[in-house]
Design a protein around this motif. Sequence first.
Motif, PDB file in Angstrom:
ATOM      1  N   GLU A   1      -4.979  -2.041  -5.889  1.00  0.00           N
ATOM      2  CA  GLU A   1      -3.643  -2.249  -5.295  1.00  0.00           C
ATOM      3  C   GLU A   1      -2.601  -1.803  -6.308  1.00  0.00           C
ATOM      4  O   GLU A   1      -2.674  -2.173  -7.476  1.00  0.00           O
ATOM      5  N   ASP A   2      -1.629  -0.993  -5.852  1.00  0.00           N
ATOM      6  CA  ASP A   2      -0.653  -0.455  -6.805  1.00  0.00           C
ATOM      7  C   ASP A   2       0.617  -1.296  -6.941  1.00  0.00           C
ATOM      8  O   ASP A   2       1.350  -1.141  -7.905  1.00  0.00           O
ATOM      9  N   GLU A   3       0.889  -2.175  -5.972  1.00  0.00           N
ATOM     10  CA  GLU A   3       2.100  -2.998  -6.099  1.00  0.00           C
ATOM     11  C   GLU A   3       1.799  -4.175  -7.020  1.00  0.00           C
ATOM     12  O   GLU A   3       0.955  -5.019  -6.690  1.00  0.00           O
TER      13      GLU A   3
ATOM     14  N   ASP B   1      -6.339  -1.254  -1.065  1.00  0.00           N
ATOM     15  CA  ASP B   1      -5.073  -0.874  -0.433  1.00  0.00           C
ATOM     16  C   ASP B   1      -5.209   0.553   0.097  1.00  0.00           C
ATOM     17  O   ASP B   1      -5.926   1.374  -0.484  1.00  0.00           O
TER      18      ASP B   1
ATOM     19  N   MET C   1      -2.440   2.781   0.924  1.00  0.00           N
ATOM     20  CA  MET C   1      -1.463   3.678   0.296  1.00  0.00           C
ATOM     21  C   MET C   1      -1.509   3.504  -1.214  1.00  0.00           C
ATOM     22  O   MET C   1      -0.961   2.532  -1.746  1.00  0.00           O
TER      23      MET C   1
HETATM   24 CA    CA Z   1       0.222   0.551  -1.869  1.00  0.00          CA
END
Ligand code: CA
Length: 228
Positions: free
Chosen positions: A8-10, A52, A54
């Motif tokens: 997950e990038d957030e 995730d 995106m």
């Molecule tokens: Ca994302």
Amino acid sequence: MAYILIIEDEPAMQLGLKDNLEMEGYRVDLASDGESGLNKIKANAYDLILLDVMLPKLSGFDVCKNARSAGIKTPIVLLTARGEEIDKVLGLELGADDYITKPFGVRELLARIKAILRRSQVAEKGDAGEPVVIGRVAVNFNSFLVTQDGAEIKLSHKEVEILAYLYKHRNAVVSRYDLLENVWGYEEQITTRTVDNFIARLRQKVETNPNSPRIILTVHGSGYKMVL
Ligand code: CA
């Protein structure tokens, strides 16, 4: 305890997931982009992956596809955003096991994770190609192949999942709510009546005399018990 990878990038989402999973006693590993996530998947034995869609560098779909073509069978749960309905279907076609749409409740996510981990633990037993014999049927929980008195029969995915859950907890009482939570995982508007209907259908297949069950017993006021 199960080892879970979160891709997950957030940062806030990643941290929130990590905290909640660790509070449940899971061991957690983190990746913040698709590429490093895929490398971690290939390098470590996780029990489950939260992925995730995106992501920078490599999308969640590509990570999923690549992991599956590398022969990695670890269950994957996609984290999708609202409005990605079509993508969800695509995700399942690419080999994901489940998806959950953001924003989601922690309880719902944990229920899904538990259900998938249970399913995969049972599947491991049938992995060696050894079907589990339950009354008149033999079930391979990995391939979902079911035979009755030696001939292949069709059981729905849910029916096999119910058998898997009862089998894993065989000789113990399983409540209707256990089944609802672990097989359906809050995802649908299902009542305990539906559970009873599924059990009745399963008895038709499993029991020699469905009117007088010997294997899937009703425990009055509690639920069901698979006796093996
Ligand atoms: Ca994302």
